[in-house]
Write an enzyme that holds these catalytic residues in place. Structure first.
Site, PDB file in Angstrom:
ATOM      1  N   HIS A  43       0.855  -1.193   0.000  1.00 55.24           N
ATOM      2  CA  HIS A  43       0.000   0.000   0.000  1.00 55.24           C
ATOM      3  C   HIS A  43       0.889   1.240   0.000  1.00 55.24           C
ATOM      4  O   HIS A  43       1.575   1.517   0.982  1.00 55.24           O
ATOM      5  CB  HIS A  43      -0.899  -0.019   1.240  1.00 55.24           C
ATOM      6  CG  HIS A  43      -1.876   1.116   1.298  1.00 55.24           C
ATOM      7  ND1 HIS A  43      -2.803   1.252   2.328  1.00 55.24           N
ATOM      8  CD2 HIS A  43      -2.098   2.181   0.477  1.00 55.24           C
ATOM      9  CE1 HIS A  43      -3.525   2.342   2.122  1.00 55.24           C
ATOM     10  NE2 HIS A  43      -3.103   2.923   1.008  1.00 55.24           N
ATOM     11  N   GLU A  70      -2.087  -1.340  -3.512  1.00 56.19           N
ATOM     12  CA  GLU A  70      -3.212  -0.596  -2.950  1.00 56.19           C
ATOM     13  C   GLU A  70      -2.944   0.897  -3.085  1.00 56.19           C
ATOM     14  O   GLU A  70      -1.851   1.368  -2.740  1.00 56.19           O
ATOM     15  CB  GLU A  70      -3.414  -0.967  -1.479  1.00 56.19           C
ATOM     16  CG  GLU A  70      -3.861  -2.410  -1.283  1.00 56.19           C
ATOM     17  CD  GLU A  70      -4.101  -2.756   0.168  1.00 56.19           C
ATOM     18  OE1 GLU A  70      -4.813  -3.739   0.424  1.00 56.19           O
ATOM     19  OE2 GLU A  70      -3.575  -2.056   1.055  1.00 56.19           O
ATOM     20  N   HIS A 192      -8.639  -7.911   5.662  1.00 56.70           N
ATOM     21  CA  HIS A 192      -8.584  -6.976   6.785  1.00 56.70           C
ATOM     22  C   HIS A 192      -8.896  -7.684   8.103  1.00 56.70           C
ATOM     23  O   HIS A 192      -9.976  -8.215   8.308  1.00 56.70           O
ATOM     24  CB  HIS A 192      -9.525  -5.780   6.627  1.00 56.70           C
ATOM     25  CG  HIS A 192      -9.102  -4.624   7.501  1.00 56.70           C
ATOM     26  ND1 HIS A 192      -8.074  -3.771   7.150  1.00 56.70           N
ATOM     27  CD2 HIS A 192      -9.524  -4.201   8.714  1.00 56.70           C
ATOM     28  CE1 HIS A 192      -7.910  -2.865   8.100  1.00 56.70           C
ATOM     29  NE2 HIS A 192      -8.774  -3.114   9.060  1.00 56.70           N
ATOM     30  N   GLY A 193      -7.889  -7.699   8.980  1.00 56.70           N
ATOM     31  CA  GLY A 193      -8.056  -8.248  10.322  1.00 56.70           C
ATOM     32  C   GLY A 193      -8.095  -9.761  10.387  1.00 56.70           C
ATOM     33  O   GLY A 193      -8.455 -10.329  11.424  1.00 56.70           O
ATOM     34  N   HIS A 215      -0.886  -8.098   8.517  1.00 55.96           N
ATOM     35  CA  HIS A 215      -0.407  -7.885   9.880  1.00 55.96           C
ATOM     36  C   HIS A 215      -0.233  -9.196  10.641  1.00 55.96           C
ATOM     37  O   HIS A 215       0.796  -9.428  11.288  1.00 55.96           O
ATOM     38  CB  HIS A 215      -1.366  -6.955  10.624  1.00 55.96           C
ATOM     39  CG  HIS A 215      -0.884  -6.530  11.966  1.00 55.96           C
ATOM     40  ND1 HIS A 215      -1.187  -7.237  13.118  1.00 55.96           N
ATOM     41  CD2 HIS A 215      -0.110  -5.484  12.351  1.00 55.96           C
ATOM     42  CE1 HIS A 215      -0.626  -6.629  14.154  1.00 55.96           C
ATOM     43  NE2 HIS A 215       0.034  -5.574  13.720  1.00 55.96           N
TER      44      HIS A 215
END
Length: 239
Positions: A43, A70, A192-193, A215
């Site tokens: 990103h 991104e 995401h997450g 992450h």
């Protein structure tokens, strides 16, 4: 076969913490592919808080790395993406004060601008994805905008699962959006997450063809290594 994309932004975060050249995102990008990931996500934020322009150039230039870049709706960032020609671009919303992307794009507000941007990338044969919240209206708009793919924001369901709360309604939203996307000829991704548990649950939705995870993979690899972490995710997504 569901694909796994690995976001390596936080490799750059560690490098930038010391203002040095190590760890090198390009080196890690190559290693991620060798470890079995399908693609690498980076990103390029407007504030350059992790990935830098030079990272984009090196990673996109490599023919051995399938790159998902991104980007926001910022003209400078769009021009950089067009120049470097990644395999995919994913348009995401961006706020300077956010720690991470907080939600999906507002497709209604930005409809005209997004359509013109997608047209630019389509002309260069760069596949375009839109990062959206899981709602049917946005799936239909994505089709109108000629997007190749959508990436469904999985932050809410991930938080519900981690907090041991009921996630049935959110799961059904994602499932229905995925089904509609495929029906309309749009490829459906999710991200995401995500961790092992949330990915295992969402991988039951057959219409989702790709998971983009960053992450958790970077954090888990500190203990178990990238190879093992990526292998576990590939096993989870293709049970």
């Amino acid at each position: 076969m569901k694909r796994l994309g690995v976001n390596i932004d936080h490799v750059a975060t560690v490098r930038n913490a010391r203002g040095s050249f190590h760890p090198d995102p390009f080196t890690i990008a190559k290693h991620v592919i060798k470890c079995g990931a399908h693609s690498v996500t980076i990103h390029l934020r407007e504030d350059r808080r992790h990935i830098k322009d030079s990272d984009v150039v090196k990673i996109c230039k490599s023919r051995k790395i399938i790159t998902n870049l991104e980007i926001s709706l910022n003209k400078e960032i769009i021009d950089i993406a067009l120049k470097n020609r990644p395999n995919f671009i994913c348009i995401v919303p961006e706020k300077r004060k956010e720690v991470t992307t907080e939600g999906g794009l507002n497709l209604i507000k930005n409809k005209k601008k997004i359509k013109s941007i997608i047209s630019l990338f389509n002309k260069k044969s760069i596949r375009t994805s839109l990062f959206i919240d899981p709602n049917l209206k946005d799936i239909k708009i994505a089709k109108e905008l000629n997007a190749t793919c959508v990436e469904l924001h999985t932050g809410k369901i991930s938080n519900l699962i981690k907090e041991n709360k009921s996630y049935k309604n959110e799961y059904l939203k994602i499932k229905k959006c995925s089904e509609l996307g495929v029906k309309l000829g749009i490829e459906v991704h999710a991200g995401h997450g995500l961790d092992y548990k949330t990915t295992s649950i969402l991988s039951k939705i057959k219409e989702i063809t790709e998971f983009n995870i960053g992450h958790f993979i970077i954090g888990e690899s500190l203990t178990h290594g990238l190879k093992k972490t990526i292998t576990i995710f590939k096993e989870i997504t293709n049970k």
